[in-house]
Design an enzyme around this catalytic site. Structure first.
Site, mmCIF file in Angstrom:
data_model
loop_
_atom_site.group_PDB
_atom_site.id
_atom_site.type_symbol
_atom_site.label_atom_id
_atom_site.label_comp_id
_atom_site.label_asym_id
_atom_site.label_seq_id
_atom_site.Cartn_x
_atom_site.Cartn_y
_atom_site.Cartn_z
ATOM 1 N N LYS A 169 2.735 4.362 8.807
ATOM 2 C CA LYS A 169 3.476 3.318 8.177
ATOM 3 C C LYS A 169 4.875 3.505 8.543
ATOM 4 C CE LYS A 169 4.184 0.778 3.905
ATOM 5 N NZ LYS A 169 3.706 0.417 2.541
ATOM 6 N N LYS A 188 0.655 0.547 10.986
ATOM 7 C CA LYS A 188 1.346 -0.572 10.441
ATOM 8 C C LYS A 188 2.890 -0.659 10.518
ATOM 9 C CE LYS A 188 2.121 -2.450 5.608
ATOM 10 N NZ LYS A 188 2.110 -1.983 4.234
ATOM 11 N N CYS A 233 -0.617 2.133 -4.451
ATOM 12 C CA CYS A 233 0.999 2.420 -4.362
ATOM 13 C C CYS A 233 1.655 1.818 -5.497
ATOM 14 C CB CYS A 233 1.478 1.714 -3.221
ATOM 15 S SG CYS A 233 3.308 2.111 -2.817
HETATM 16 C C1 PBG Z 1 3.166 -0.994 -0.611
HETATM 17 C C2 PBG Z 1 2.892 -1.999 0.757
HETATM 18 C C3 PBG Z 1 3.647 -2.969 1.251
HETATM 19 C C4 PBG Z 1 3.005 -3.665 2.316
HETATM 20 C C5 PBG Z 1 1.942 -3.079 2.065
HETATM 21 N N1 PBG Z 1 1.486 -2.177 1.188
HETATM 22 C C6 PBG Z 1 5.251 -2.891 1.279
HETATM 23 C C7 PBG Z 1 6.211 -2.131 1.552
HETATM 24 O O1 PBG Z 1 5.924 -1.023 2.076
HETATM 25 O O2 PBG Z 1 7.163 -2.292 1.455
HETATM 26 C C8 PBG Z 1 3.383 -4.550 3.466
HETATM 27 C C9 PBG Z 1 2.597 -5.639 3.666
HETATM 28 C C10 PBG Z 1 2.894 -6.727 4.570
HETATM 29 O O3 PBG Z 1 4.311 -6.832 4.837
HETATM 30 O O4 PBG Z 1 2.188 -7.605 4.681
HETATM 31 N N2 PBG Z 1 3.928 0.097 -0.385
#
Ligand code: PBG
Length: 309
Positions: free
Chosen positions: A176, A229, A101
């Site tokens: 997600k 998630k 990402c």
């Molecule tokens: C990257 C990502 C995020 C998380 C994992 N990969 C943050 C987001 O989407 O803002 C969050 C993981 C967590 O809150 O423990 N996109």
């Protein structure tokens, strides 16, 4: 004898945050027990986790510099690439999962290339594929796209195959949600968007049927494992994904879920150990094979002591 669900250390995946420097273990204020680690310290911490029986780690990076497109993410010298090489050498049996990402790498904090105030899907997908290949080259066993662009799983699969990484697996963050529970993570990696939010690409918390469509697309595009998630607020989604698909299923107990338990325990309002284990068993009961949790080492220690609820 009649217990239906179990949780074991072998089901757990521990996230790590790699940062530049040496000898660095900088505590993340909102996540007790979680650190930004320089590569040397990360290897030590990962070894301790592996010794406790944790089979896999998930790596995030805090790059030395950020730019508009997040180019550090696909540098073979990038921070996660360095961590992967060090871990691969020091701990050959540990399963290495690398997040794919851009929000940690862009100066605006969005998960890809901008077109005005929107993230442009296709140019972002091309860059994700470059990042995934670089991570595979550095030693990742599994790459885990968390960006939520459309078509990225197929693009990452083709790019990996073309580069000779047919055996690198893809763990897709398939469902997600655009969640407030990611707050402490964005502190940990300084990735809060400087404007707007991620609702253009992450999912609406109201939508479970759409989550099934998202998973179906990623399965069609050749994901090897899929993820839901956050975890606890989305157990219904987890359960439905389990019923519909037979791929290995992961759930991510995210930063905010972890921070809430610690914050309440800090006040003496909740028992952290018991809440952690109860939430893990609930996530497994809903259908997760694997649980990504910042509490993996705490759980491993409790399980080694013969924890029962
Ligand atoms: C990257 C990502 C995020 C998380 C994992 N990969 C943050 C987001 O989407 O803002 C969050 C993981 C967590 O809150 O423990 N996109």
């Amino acid at each position: 004898m009649v217990r239906e669900t179990s949780v074991g250390t072998a089901d757990l995946i521990l996230p790590f945050f790699a940062c530049p420097g040496t000898g660095v273990a900088r505590a993340v204020a909102s996540m007790p027990g979680v650190f930004q680690h320089s590569v040397d310290r990360l290897v030590e911490a990962a070894r301790a986790a592996a010794d406790e029986g944790i089979p896999a780690v998930l790596l995030f990076g805090i790059p030395a510099s950020k730019d508009a497109i997040g180019s550090c993410a696909w540098s073979d010298d990038g921070i996660v690439q360095q961590a992967l090489r060090a871990l691969r050498t020091a701990l050959p049996d540990l399963v290495l999962i690398a997040d794919v990402c851009f929000c940690e790498y862009t100066d605006h904090g969005h998960c890809g290339v901008l077109d005005g105030e929107r993230v442009a899907n296709d140019p972002t997908v091309a860059n994700l594929a470059r990042q995934a290949v670089s991570l595979a080259r550095a030693g990742a066993d599994i790459v885990a796209p968390s960006d939520m662009m459309d078509g990225r799983i197929g693009a990452v699969r083709s790019a990996l195959d073309a580069a000779g990484f047919e055996d690198t697996a893809i763990l897709s963050y398939a469902a997600k949600f655009a969640s407030a529970f990611y707050g402490p993570f964005r502190d940990a990696v300084a990735s809060a968007p400087t404007f707007g939010d991620r609702r253009g690409y992450q999912m609406d918390p109201a939508n479970a049927r759409e989550a099934l469509r998202e998973v179906a697309l990623d399965v069609e595009e050749a994901a090897d494992l899929v993820m839901v998630k956050p975890a606890l607020p989305y157990l219904d989604v987890l359960c439905r994904v389990r019923q519909r698909f037979d791929l290995p299923l992961a759930a991510y107990q995210v930063s905010g879920e972890y921070a809430m338990m610690h914050a309440a325990a800090g006040h003496g309002w909740l028992d952290y150990d018991r809440c952690l284990m109860e939430s893990l068993i609930a996530i497994r009961r809903a259908g997760a094979d694997l649980v990504i949790t910042y509490g993996a080492r705490d759980a491993a220690r409790l399980l080694a002591k013969g924890w029962t609820p």
